[in-house]
Design a protein around this motif. Structure first.
Motif, PDB file in Angstrom:
ATOM      1  N   SER A   1       2.532  13.020   2.293  1.00  0.00           N
ATOM      2  CA  SER A   1       1.405  13.653   2.969  1.00  0.00           C
ATOM      3  C   SER A   1       1.162  13.004   4.328  1.00  0.00           C
ATOM      4  O   SER A   1       0.951  11.792   4.413  1.00  0.00           O
ATOM      5  N   PHE A   2       1.179  13.818   5.378  1.00  0.00           N
ATOM      6  CA  PHE A   2       0.970  13.276   6.718  1.00  0.00           C
ATOM      7  C   PHE A   2      -0.377  12.571   6.817  1.00  0.00           C
ATOM      8  O   PHE A   2      -0.477  11.447   7.332  1.00  0.00           O
ATOM      9  N   THR A   3      -1.425  13.218   6.329  1.00  0.00           N
ATOM     10  CA  THR A   3      -2.769  12.638   6.433  1.00  0.00           C
ATOM     11  C   THR A   3      -2.858  11.318   5.684  1.00  0.00           C
ATOM     12  O   THR A   3      -3.363  10.325   6.212  1.00  0.00           O
ATOM     13  N   GLY A   4      -2.360  11.305   4.449  1.00  0.00           N
ATOM     14  CA  GLY A   4      -2.407  10.081   3.646  1.00  0.00           C
ATOM     15  C   GLY A   4      -1.607   8.953   4.271  1.00  0.00           C
ATOM     16  O   GLY A   4      -2.077   7.813   4.373  1.00  0.00           O
TER      17      GLY A   4
ATOM     18  N   LEU B   1      -0.952   3.689   7.092  1.00  0.00           N
ATOM     19  CA  LEU B   1      -0.273   2.958   8.156  1.00  0.00           C
ATOM     20  C   LEU B   1      -1.256   2.429   9.196  1.00  0.00           C
ATOM     21  O   LEU B   1      -1.068   1.329   9.736  1.00  0.00           O
ATOM     22  N   ALA B   2      -2.312   3.175   9.477  1.00  0.00           N
ATOM     23  CA  ALA B   2      -3.303   2.719  10.454  1.00  0.00           C
ATOM     24  C   ALA B   2      -3.989   1.440   9.978  1.00  0.00           C
ATOM     25  O   ALA B   2      -4.223   0.511  10.768  1.00  0.00           O
ATOM     26  N   VAL B   3      -4.310   1.380   8.693  1.00  0.00           N
ATOM     27  CA  VAL B   3      -4.963   0.191   8.144  1.00  0.00           C
ATOM     28  C   VAL B   3      -4.028  -1.016   8.193  1.00  0.00           C
ATOM     29  O   VAL B   3      -4.420  -2.114   8.602  1.00  0.00           O
TER      30      VAL B   3
ATOM     31  N   VAL C   1       0.840  -1.199   0.000  1.00  0.00           N
ATOM     32  CA  VAL C   1       0.000   0.000   0.000  1.00  0.00           C
ATOM     33  C   VAL C   1       0.874   1.247   0.000  1.00  0.00           C
ATOM     34  O   VAL C   1       1.878   1.319   0.718  1.00  0.00           O
ATOM     35  N   ASP C   2       0.469   2.244  -0.802  1.00  0.00           N
ATOM     36  CA  ASP C   2       1.131   3.546  -0.797  1.00  0.00           C
ATOM     37  C   ASP C   2       0.070   4.637  -0.767  1.00  0.00           C
ATOM     38  O   ASP C   2      -0.701   4.784  -1.712  1.00  0.00           O
ATOM     39  N   THR C   3       0.027   5.392   0.320  1.00  0.00           N
ATOM     40  CA  THR C   3      -0.901   6.523   0.443  1.00  0.00           C
ATOM     41  C   THR C   3      -0.131   7.812   0.737  1.00  0.00           C
ATOM     42  O   THR C   3      -0.636   8.706   1.415  1.00  0.00           O
TER      43      THR C   3
ATOM     44  N   GLY D   1      -3.720  -1.688  -8.244  1.00  0.00           N
ATOM     45  CA  GLY D   1      -4.890  -0.826  -8.312  1.00  0.00           C
ATOM     46  C   GLY D   1      -4.593   0.588  -7.865  1.00  0.00           C
ATOM     47  O   GLY D   1      -3.641   0.835  -7.114  1.00  0.00           O
ATOM     48  N   ALA D   2      -5.408   1.533  -8.324  1.00  0.00           N
ATOM     49  CA  ALA D   2      -5.227   2.942  -7.982  1.00  0.00           C
ATOM     50  C   ALA D   2      -6.145   3.335  -6.828  1.00  0.00           C
ATOM     51  O   ALA D   2      -7.231   2.776  -6.659  1.00  0.00           O
ATOM     52  N   LEU D   3      -5.674   4.299  -6.036  1.00  0.00           N
ATOM     53  CA  LEU D   3      -6.471   4.893  -4.969  1.00  0.00           C
ATOM     54  C   LEU D   3      -6.582   6.383  -5.252  1.00  0.00           C
ATOM     55  O   LEU D   3      -5.574   7.054  -5.449  1.00  0.00           O
ATOM     56  N   LEU D   4      -7.786   6.897  -5.264  1.00  0.00           N
ATOM     57  CA  LEU D   4      -7.990   8.308  -5.560  1.00  0.00           C
ATOM     58  C   LEU D   4      -7.620   9.163  -4.368  1.00  0.00           C
ATOM     59  O   LEU D   4      -7.964   8.848  -3.225  1.00  0.00           O
ATOM     60  N   GLY D   5      -6.911  10.250  -4.640  1.00  0.00           N
ATOM     61  CA  GLY D   5      -6.523  11.160  -3.579  1.00  0.00           C
ATOM     62  C   GLY D   5      -7.724  11.785  -2.902  1.00  0.00           C
ATOM     63  O   GLY D   5      -8.750  12.038  -3.535  1.00  0.00           O
ATOM     64  N   GLY D   6      -7.608  12.021  -1.600  1.00  0.00           N
ATOM     65  CA  GLY D   6      -8.682  12.649  -0.853  1.00  0.00           C
ATOM     66  C   GLY D   6      -9.741  11.684  -0.367  1.00  0.00           C
ATOM     67  O   GLY D   6     -10.650  12.071   0.375  1.00  0.00           O
TER      68      GLY D   6
END
Length: 223
Positions: A72-75, A80-82, A6-8, A32-37
């Motif tokens: 991005s701190f939020t991302g 990492l939480a997941v 995973v990369d966020t 697979g892609a993950l949309l920002g936001g």
């Protein structure tokens, strides 16, 4: 081993499912892609759907690879939480991968390599590595301003996904390899190498890595 990567860390993210085995071999089953936001809403359902499409369940996952910074701190916090939660429930290993290390590897160059990433606010994340057949060895990762970093890269190969950084380096006559930003398939491969070599962290140890301006430490919170 079935590996979930995973990369966020960026505006947009990605996730990959890979089947990894001996001799550093990793076959990517799907990227697979993950949309920002939307990481907080999408990541868990996307993981479940990815596994289901290939006839797997969470219990089949043998390990995890996740980008731990910079970015991005939020991302990063969401990703990492997941992974923390899944790894704790399943009692499986986690490989934390630096995005700068992934960049250095993406250049496919040997010797001293500088991975450069735009940090915003006229600053640059800079990772210095020694790359050989054995892998990518970290020398130092730092946060520098745009004037500082070019002076440190004179005798290295610069690898970056950022066109403005590449153009600035070329204007100084430096050797630049411009690459795409690494995705989770690359993170899976690097993560698997770490798992094989025992470079893993527990869910409790996994945290966002901050690269600060201090040269006394590789990672400094608040940087």
């Amino acid at each position: 081993m079935l590996l979930l990567a995973v990369d966020t860390s960026g505006k947009h993210g990605s996730l990959a499912l890979a089947r990894c085995g001996p001799d550093d071999a990793c076959e990517v089953i799907e990227l697979g892609a993950l949309l920002g936001g939307t990481f907080s809403a999408e990541l868990v359902p996307q993981i479940a759907a990815l596994l289901d499409r290939h006839g797997f369940s969470k219990a089949d996952i043998g390990g995890f690879a996740v980008v731990s910074g910079p970015g991005s701190f939020t991302g990063l916090r969401i990703g990492l939480a997941v992974i923390k939660a899944l790894a704790e429930v399943l009692a499986k290993p986690i490989a934390a991968v630096s995005l700068l290390e992934a960049l250095a590897s993406a250049g496919h160059s040997r010797g001293r390599v500088m991975a450069a990433l735009d940090a915003g606010r006229n600053e640059v994340f800079l990772g210095e590595y020694e790359v050989d057949s054995a892998g990518t060895q970290l020398i130092r990762e730092r946060l520098l301003n745009r004037d500082e970093w070019l002076g440190l890269a004179a005798d290295a190969v610069i690898v970056t996904p950022d066109k403005t950084l590449a153009e600035a380096a070329r204007a100084k006559g430096l050797h630049v390899i411009e690459v795409e930003r690494p995705r989770s398939d690359a993170i899976a491969y690097l993560g698997w190498r770490k798992i094989v070599s025992g470079e893993t962290v527990s869910p409790e140890e996994l945290e966002v890595k901050y690269i600060g301006r201090s040269e006394a430490e590789l990672f400094v919170k608040g940087g």
